[in-house]
Write an enzyme that holds these catalytic residues in place. Structure first.
Site, PDB file in Angstrom:
ATOM      1  N   ARG A 191      46.855  40.853  48.393  1.00 35.49           N
ATOM      2  CA  ARG A 191      45.582  40.612  47.085  1.00 35.49           C
ATOM      3  C   ARG A 191      45.178  40.738  47.782  1.00 35.49           C
ATOM      4  NH1 ARG A 191      45.237  42.876  42.255  1.00 35.49           N
ATOM      5  NH2 ARG A 191      43.645  42.517  41.677  1.00 35.49           N
TER       6      ARG A 191
ATOM      7  N   ASP B 190      45.806  28.037  38.372  1.00 35.98           N
ATOM      8  CA  ASP B 190      46.762  28.049  39.765  1.00 35.98           C
ATOM      9  C   ASP B 190      47.988  26.285  39.756  1.00 35.98           C
ATOM     10  OD1 ASP B 190      46.586  30.605  41.015  1.00 35.98           O
ATOM     11  OD2 ASP B 190      45.142  29.747  42.559  1.00 35.98           O
TER      12      ASP B 190
ATOM     13  N   MET C 212      44.396  33.266  31.806  1.00 36.30           N
ATOM     14  CA  MET C 212      43.978  34.358  32.033  1.00 36.30           C
ATOM     15  C   MET C 212      45.492  34.764  32.715  1.00 36.30           C
ATOM     16  SD  MET C 212      41.186  31.339  34.108  1.00 36.30           S
ATOM     17  CE  MET C 212      40.633  32.659  35.293  1.00 36.30           C
TER      18      MET C 212
ATOM     19  N   LYS D 262      43.912  28.211  50.766  1.00 31.89           N
ATOM     20  CA  LYS D 262      43.754  29.566  51.403  1.00 31.89           C
ATOM     21  C   LYS D 262      42.908  31.073  50.489  1.00 31.89           C
ATOM     22  CE  LYS D 262      47.182  32.773  48.637  1.00 31.89           C
ATOM     23  NZ  LYS D 262      46.723  33.469  47.642  1.00 31.89           N
ATOM     24  N   ASN D 263      42.468  30.441  49.618  1.00 29.74           N
ATOM     25  CA  ASN D 263      41.564  30.895  48.218  1.00 29.74           C
ATOM     26  C   ASN D 263      40.496  30.768  48.923  1.00 29.74           C
ATOM     27  OD1 ASN D 263      43.431  31.811  46.863  1.00 29.74           O
ATOM     28  ND2 ASN D 263      43.422  30.261  45.427  1.00 29.74           N
TER      29      ASN D 263
ATOM     30  N   ASP E  96      50.774  38.803  43.742  1.00 32.48           N
ATOM     31  CA  ASP E  96      52.181  38.437  42.750  1.00 32.48           C
ATOM     32  C   ASP E  96      52.252  38.598  41.853  1.00 32.48           C
ATOM     33  OD1 ASP E  96      52.274  35.173  44.215  1.00 32.48           O
ATOM     34  OD2 ASP E  96      50.820  34.780  43.487  1.00 32.48           O
TER      35      ASP E  96
END
Length: 436
Positions: free
Chosen positions: A97, A320, A342, A22-23, A121
């Site tokens: 995002r 994550d 983070m 996904k990223n 998110d």
């Protein structure tokens, strides 16, 4: 609203193939805006966030053709820049995002890029300063309309420069790199993120004709070029999903094989799960998790002090997967301190695990201590709501290991990051049903 009904307590068995990352997808898809030529991309995950970005690109005028499962061609040879100032764009852009990463390519190629304040998110502050400071360093003029939260950058021609990023932001680095490849002169980015997905982006851009050196390090040197050409690219498997399946296997005492994981790009992930006592075996490019019939024991440090698992920019452990680590620890032998450095709201889902019977002390917004049950006491099924993608999957793993039936509402959050997760889990024996 869609819901999962999960009957927990069943062992799973078989193999599962991780989806495309996904990223990585959110970066790679935005890079198609840098050339008028055709770009072919394979292994694109069929998930809400990625499909929203594909739709956004289509509305911008990108010609998109699906040529197979997870494979598309993109051609950005007739971009509609007026769409960027339309009410439709303000609505479309703020729901995702990853939409922030269209700004760099648009600025580089067309001299302007706009974006509404993006969503995503609710895991704490995720500021955009790194992105826009990078664009300003390259010579862009920045403006921000506070009334409707609309950002804009404009420049006739970007000029290369030296910059030291204030944080090693992955999306910030990607955005600045995509802007700098068409800038005039040399750009040096120090304290750059160096995640495998960013390396993938840089390698793809180099195949398109860019001149980026230092790939994989925290200093990128980019010699600007006049234009980029088309290319073909295949995405890596999703490392977050791979970590999720490792956690699922351990929690359900299941024997699972995770196929084609690209071991060399997993970094600390196998090592961290081994510290939790989980057997992670390498078989070619697959991961094999044997059934942990006798449970798993958390390793303390050499001096006997409690293990701490914390997140850090690559090559540190990805934030994550901290929610997965936290859930896995609820049934381990021993205790662990989970330190989420983070983001300050990512641990707030632990109240739902406590309701299921987990022993967790939430120390503050960033730290939680987990005392494992060693399977002597099982989690109990309950009704809960998914707050974000990663917490949602963590709750799903908890439900699959729990005694009784659980209900998870707002599973659209899970669908944002995991492709057909219920179908794929049923294929390995999970009792999970999707209802509207």
């Amino acid at each position: 609203m869609t819901t999962f009904i999960i009957e927990g307590g069943h062992q799973l068995k078989g193999s599962i193939q991780p989806q495309g990352a996904k990223n990585e997808a959110l970066q790679i898809l935005c890079a198609v805006l840098l050339t008028p030529e055709i770009v072919t991309i394979h292994n694109i995950p069929d998930i809400i966030d990625v499909n929203k970005l594909i739709s956004l690109l289509q509305n911008l005028g990108v010609k998109i053709n699906k040529i197979g499962s997870g494979s598309y061609t993109f051609q950005a040879d007739d971009i509609n820049l007026k769409y960027l100032e339309s009410p439709e764009f303000k609505e479309d852009g703020k729901g995702l995002r990853g939409s922030i990463m269209i700004v760099g390519p648009l600025l580089a190629r067309f001299g302007k890029g706009y974006i509404p304040k993006p969503g995503g998110d609710k895991i704490g502050r995720r500021r955009l300063d790194t992105h826009f400071e990078g664009f300003i360093n390259l010579g862009a003029k920045f403006r921000y309309n506070r009334e409707d939260h609309f950002y804009g950058v404009e420049a006739d021609r970007l000029k290369g420069t030296y910059m030291l990023l204030d944080e090693a932001s992955v999306t910030g680095t990607a955005n600045i790199v995509m802007a700098a490849v068409l800038a005039e002169g040399t750009t040096t980015i120090y304290n750059a993120a160096c995640e495998p997905y960013l390396q993938q982006l840089c390698k793809m851009l180099n195949r398109m004709g860019a001149n980026i050196s230092g790939v994989g390090s925290n200093m990128l040197i980019i010699e600007g070029v006049d234009a980029l050409k088309g290319t073909e690219h295949k995405m890596l498997p999703d490392m977050i999903e791979i970590g999720s399946w490792i956690g699922l296997a351990a929690m359900t005492k299941s024997e699972l094989t995770i196929k084609n994981v690209s071991w060399d790009d997993l970094g600390q992930i196998p090592n961290v799960f081994r510290k939790l006592g989980i057997t992670v075996e390498r078989s070619g490019d697959d991961i094999h998790i044997p059934a942990h019939k006798d449970g798993y024991e958390i390793q303390n440090y050499i001096d006997g002090s409690i293990l701490t698992v914390s997140d850090a920019p690559w090559p540190g452990f990805t934030p994550d997967l901290l929610s997965i680590v936290l859930v896995v620890a609820t049934q381990a032998r021993g205790a662990v301190l989970v330190h989420q450095k983070m983001f300050e709201s990512r641990l707030f889902f632990v109240d739902k695990l406590i309701d299921m019977g987990a022993k967790i002390i939430l120390c503050d917004p960033h730290r939680a201590t987990v005392i494992g049950h060693d399977f002597k006491s099982t989690l109990k099924g309950t009704t809960m709501t998914s707050p974000d993608i990663r917490a949602g999957v963590s709750l799903l793993i908890a439900a699959l290991s729990a005694k009784g039936t659980s209900t998870i509402h707002n599973i659209e959050q899970i669908d944002r990051g995991y492709e057909r997760i219920d179908e794929r889990l049923r294929a390995i024996g999970a009792k999970i049903k999707r209802v509207s």
